[in-house]
Design a protein around this motif. Structure first.
Motif, PDB file in Angstrom:
ATOM      1  N   CYS A  24       0.832  -1.206   0.000  1.00  0.00           N
ATOM      2  CA  CYS A  24       0.000   0.000   0.000  1.00  0.00           C
ATOM      3  C   CYS A  24       0.866   1.255   0.000  1.00  0.00           C
ATOM      4  O   CYS A  24       0.573   2.216  -0.710  1.00  0.00           O
ATOM      5  N   TYR A  27       2.730   1.591  -3.505  1.00  0.00           N
ATOM      6  CA  TYR A  27       1.755   1.903  -4.550  1.00  0.00           C
ATOM      7  C   TYR A  27       1.236   3.337  -4.414  1.00  0.00           C
ATOM      8  O   TYR A  27       1.073   4.048  -5.399  1.00  0.00           O
ATOM      9  N   THR A  28       1.021   3.773  -3.174  1.00  0.00           N
ATOM     10  CA  THR A  28       0.571   5.137  -2.933  1.00  0.00           C
ATOM     11  C   THR A  28       1.649   6.135  -3.333  1.00  0.00           C
ATOM     12  O   THR A  28       1.359   7.161  -3.960  1.00  0.00           O
ATOM     13  N   TRP A  31       1.809   6.307  -7.345  1.00  0.00           N
ATOM     14  CA  TRP A  31       0.725   7.066  -7.970  1.00  0.00           C
ATOM     15  C   TRP A  31       0.777   8.537  -7.589  1.00  0.00           C
ATOM     16  O   TRP A  31       0.511   9.411  -8.417  1.00  0.00           O
ATOM     17  N   ALA A  32       1.126   8.833  -6.340  1.00  0.00           N
ATOM     18  CA  ALA A  32       1.225  10.232  -5.924  1.00  0.00           C
ATOM     19  C   ALA A  32       2.354  10.940  -6.665  1.00  0.00           C
ATOM     20  O   ALA A  32       2.231  12.115  -7.031  1.00  0.00           O
ATOM     21  N   GLY A  65      -0.199  12.557  -1.102  1.00  0.00           N
ATOM     22  CA  GLY A  65      -0.097  11.126  -1.369  1.00  0.00           C
ATOM     23  C   GLY A  65       1.276  10.560  -1.058  1.00  0.00           C
ATOM     24  O   GLY A  65       1.398   9.458  -0.518  1.00  0.00           O
ATOM     25  N   GLY A  69       1.992   7.784   1.687  1.00  0.00           N
ATOM     26  CA  GLY A  69       2.647   6.545   1.271  1.00  0.00           C
ATOM     27  C   GLY A  69       3.898   6.239   2.080  1.00  0.00           C
ATOM     28  O   GLY A  69       4.136   5.092   2.471  1.00  0.00           O
ATOM     29  N   LYS A  93      -4.738   9.017   3.039  1.00  0.00           N
ATOM     30  CA  LYS A  93      -5.468   8.370   1.943  1.00  0.00           C
ATOM     31  C   LYS A  93      -6.908   8.857   1.883  1.00  0.00           C
ATOM     32  O   LYS A  93      -7.466   9.048   0.806  1.00  0.00           O
ATOM     33  N   SER A  96      -6.913  12.193   0.424  1.00  0.00           N
ATOM     34  CA  SER A  96      -6.622  12.044  -1.003  1.00  0.00           C
ATOM     35  C   SER A  96      -7.879  11.712  -1.804  1.00  0.00           C
ATOM     36  O   SER A  96      -8.147  12.329  -2.834  1.00  0.00           O
ATOM     37  N   ASN A 121      -6.820   2.502  -6.737  1.00  0.00           N
ATOM     38  CA  ASN A 121      -5.774   3.322  -6.132  1.00  0.00           C
ATOM     39  C   ASN A 121      -6.218   4.007  -4.858  1.00  0.00           C
ATOM     40  O   ASN A 121      -5.382   4.377  -4.038  1.00  0.00           O
ATOM     41  N   GLU A 122      -7.476   4.241  -4.703  1.00  0.00           N
ATOM     42  CA  GLU A 122      -7.935   4.964  -3.517  1.00  0.00           C
ATOM     43  C   GLU A 122      -8.788   4.075  -2.609  1.00  0.00           C
ATOM     44  O   GLU A 122      -8.398   3.776  -1.489  1.00  0.00           O
ATOM     45  N   PHE A 125      -7.340   0.379  -1.469  1.00  0.00           N
ATOM     46  CA  PHE A 125      -6.224   0.515  -0.539  1.00  0.00           C
ATOM     47  C   PHE A 125      -6.668   1.179   0.759  1.00  0.00           C
ATOM     48  O   PHE A 125      -6.127   0.882   1.823  1.00  0.00           O
TER      49      PHE A 125
END
Length: 148
Positions: A24, A27-28, A31-32, A65, A69, A93, A96, A121-122, A125
């Motif tokens: 998590c 991945y966060t 993407w952020a 993000g 993360g 999150k 976000s 993604n949101e 997670f």
């Protein structure tokens, strides 16, 4: 193996749970980072329009993000002791997803790419992190009941 009923009643935070937190967090961050440094191009891709013109600032969204993360990633090392990092990461999150819905979604048309971003993604997670926070809280609560 001879497991008694007493051994099975206490909560544990397994390595798989830590792996979920690590995943998590990474991945966060990924993407952020895309939102922070490639925001306009990413929004053009999310809008499914090559000529999508937007001047929306995505730097702050990406920064929130990335911070969330990193906190999630760090919390995986000591999830019971550093439960506050996990809670702050979950809050990040949550901020976000709410900010994406309120700030960016009105300027974009709903499509499958935005649905993917919001679901995987949101939201997904967010649920996984909430489950890990609950598990860590149960373990911390159990450890507090043990005699020194």
């Amino acid at each position: 193996m001879n497991n008694t009923k007493e051994e099975n009643n206490f909560p544990i935070f397994t390595m798989a749970n830590r792996g979920i937190l690590l995943l998590c967090g990474i991945y966060t961050i990924a993407w952020a980072g895309l939102f922070k440094w490639f925001g306009p191009a990413l929004f053009s891709w999310l809008a499914m329009q090559s000529d999508f013109d937007t001047m929306m600032n995505t730097g702050w969204y990406g920064t929130i993000g990335i911070i969330a993360g990193v906190l999630l990633f760090l919390s995986a090392f000591y999830p019971v002791s550093w439960i506050y990092l996990l809670a702050i990461g979950l809050t990040g999150k949550l901020i976000s997803i709410i900010s994406f819905l309120l700030v960016y979604l009105p300027n974009l048309e709903w499509n499958k790419r935005i649905g993917f971003h919001l679901f995987f993604n949101e939201s997904l997670f967010l649920l996984l992190i909430a489950a890990m926070l609950w598990k860590a809280w149960k373990v911390k609560k159990y450890l507090a009941t043990l005699p020194d």
